[in-house]
Design an enzyme around this catalytic site. Structure first.
Site, PDB file in Angstrom:
ATOM      1  N   LYS A   1      36.932  36.711  34.322  1.00  0.00           N
ATOM      2  CA  LYS A   1      37.968  35.955  35.038  1.00  0.00           C
ATOM      3  C   LYS A   1      37.802  34.447  34.879  1.00  0.00           C
ATOM      4  CE  LYS A   1      36.988  37.308  39.191  1.00  0.00           C
ATOM      5  NZ  LYS A   1      35.994  38.384  39.036  1.00  0.00           N
TER       6      LYS A   1
ATOM      7  N   ARG B   1      40.686  38.093  47.236  1.00  0.00           N
ATOM      8  CA  ARG B   1      39.581  39.022  47.029  1.00  0.00           C
ATOM      9  C   ARG B   1      39.522  40.135  48.050  1.00  0.00           C
ATOM     10  NH1 ARG B   1      33.616  36.726  46.492  1.00  0.00           N
ATOM     11  NH2 ARG B   1      33.048  38.792  47.237  1.00  0.00           N
TER      12      ARG B   1
ATOM     13  N   ARG C   1      22.799  38.364  29.954  1.00  0.00           N
ATOM     14  CA  ARG C   1      23.123  36.943  29.792  1.00  0.00           C
ATOM     15  C   ARG C   1      21.991  36.028  30.245  1.00  0.00           C
ATOM     16  NH1 ARG C   1      28.133  36.272  34.140  1.00  0.00           N
ATOM     17  NH2 ARG C   1      26.868  36.415  35.998  1.00  0.00           N
TER      18      ARG C   1
ATOM     19  N   ARG D   1      19.720  34.136  35.720  1.00  0.00           N
ATOM     20  CA  ARG D   1      20.017  34.135  37.153  1.00  0.00           C
ATOM     21  C   ARG D   1      19.352  35.329  37.807  1.00  0.00           C
ATOM     22  NH1 ARG D   1      26.352  33.127  37.860  1.00  0.00           N
ATOM     23  NH2 ARG D   1      25.866  34.569  39.533  1.00  0.00           N
TER      24      ARG D   1
ATOM     25  N   ARG E   1      27.638  44.782  43.350  1.00  0.00           N
ATOM     26  CA  ARG E   1      28.840  43.931  43.307  1.00  0.00           C
ATOM     27  C   ARG E   1      30.049  44.707  42.796  1.00  0.00           C
ATOM     28  NH1 ARG E   1      27.340  39.035  39.806  1.00  0.00           N
ATOM     29  NH2 ARG E   1      29.414  38.319  40.302  1.00  0.00           N
TER      30      ARG E   1
END
Ligand SMILES: [Zn+2]
Length: 226
Positions: A18, A93, A138, A172, A183
């Site tokens: 997004k 959301r 990532r 992260r 999530r």
């Protein structure tokens, strides 16, 4: 000629691209993209009355009520600087945010008079295992923050940042399997129920969000019309 849209929401699962696509669209159209988190942080930094209330709510670890978020979105939508349009990145959301936002659009004379209502909801469709692959691999350059991925985007020279030549990288802490799955589960139960309403309203366009960034961007370009 097809239709063109300039009042756009981009939705989709966490890690579904997004933010990346909102940034590309923002640049191409010359209009700004807003995310709820960023607007709330800005309001806190401005030190307004609502900013102080938001800060107190966040400090206590509570969810920020929808009206604070919708107020921020409204300010940007009616701002003459954004007269060319707007992009809402990952908003609404929750059902509550959606209902509050819909009521605000209907009641706000400026929005109604200038026809600034949301006119397109882009849903990036990305399967869970694809999201998991994308997020888990990532990492970023520890110095300049350039983003890489174990599978999809290694530096040209292994272990050396393309952008700045640095050799240390960071990950992260929440880019791990358990957090990602949780999530995704949250997205299915809290955010996905927002979508059928927009389908009924005729605003929804689904985009296959798998594949390279520029391929997805091209699909979005055709739908948005630019
Ligand atoms: Zn770097």
């Amino acid at each position: 000629m097809g239709e063109t849209y300039r009042h756009i929401a981009i939705m989709g699962p966490p890690g579904g691209g997004k933010g990346t696509q909102a940034a590309i669209l923002s640049e191409k159209l010359g209009i700004r993209a807003f995310s709820a988190g960023e607007l709330l942080r800005e309001e806190v930094a401005r030190g307004t009355q609502e900013g102080r209330e938001i800060e107190a709510i966040i400090t206590k670890g509570n969810l920020v009520p929808s009206r604070y978020i919708v107020n921020r979105m409204r300010e940007r939508i009616v701002d003459p600087q954004n007269a060319k349009g707007y992009i809402l990145d990952g908003f609404p959301r929750t059902l509550d945010q959606r209902d509050e936002f819909e009521a605000m659009q209907k009641d706000d004379p400026h929005i109604v008079a200038n026809r600034l209502e949301l006119d397109l909801v882009l849903l990036l469709q990305v399967p869970d295992d694809y999201v998991i692959d994308r997020i888990i691999g990532r990492y970023a350059c520890a110095k300049c923050g350039a983003l890489y991925h174990e599978k999809f985007k290694q530096p040209k020279t292994f272990g050396v940042c393309d952008a700045c030549g640095h050799k240390e990288f960071t990950r992260r802490a929440d880019d791990n399997y358990e957090t990602v799955v949780s999530r995704l589960r949250n997205y299915r139960s809290v955010t996905a129920p927002v979508i059928p309403y927009y389908e009924e309203k005729g605003l929804l366009k689904c985009i296959d969000g798998t594949g390279p960034i520029d391929v997805v961007a091209e699909k979005i370009r055709k739908v948005v019309g630019y």
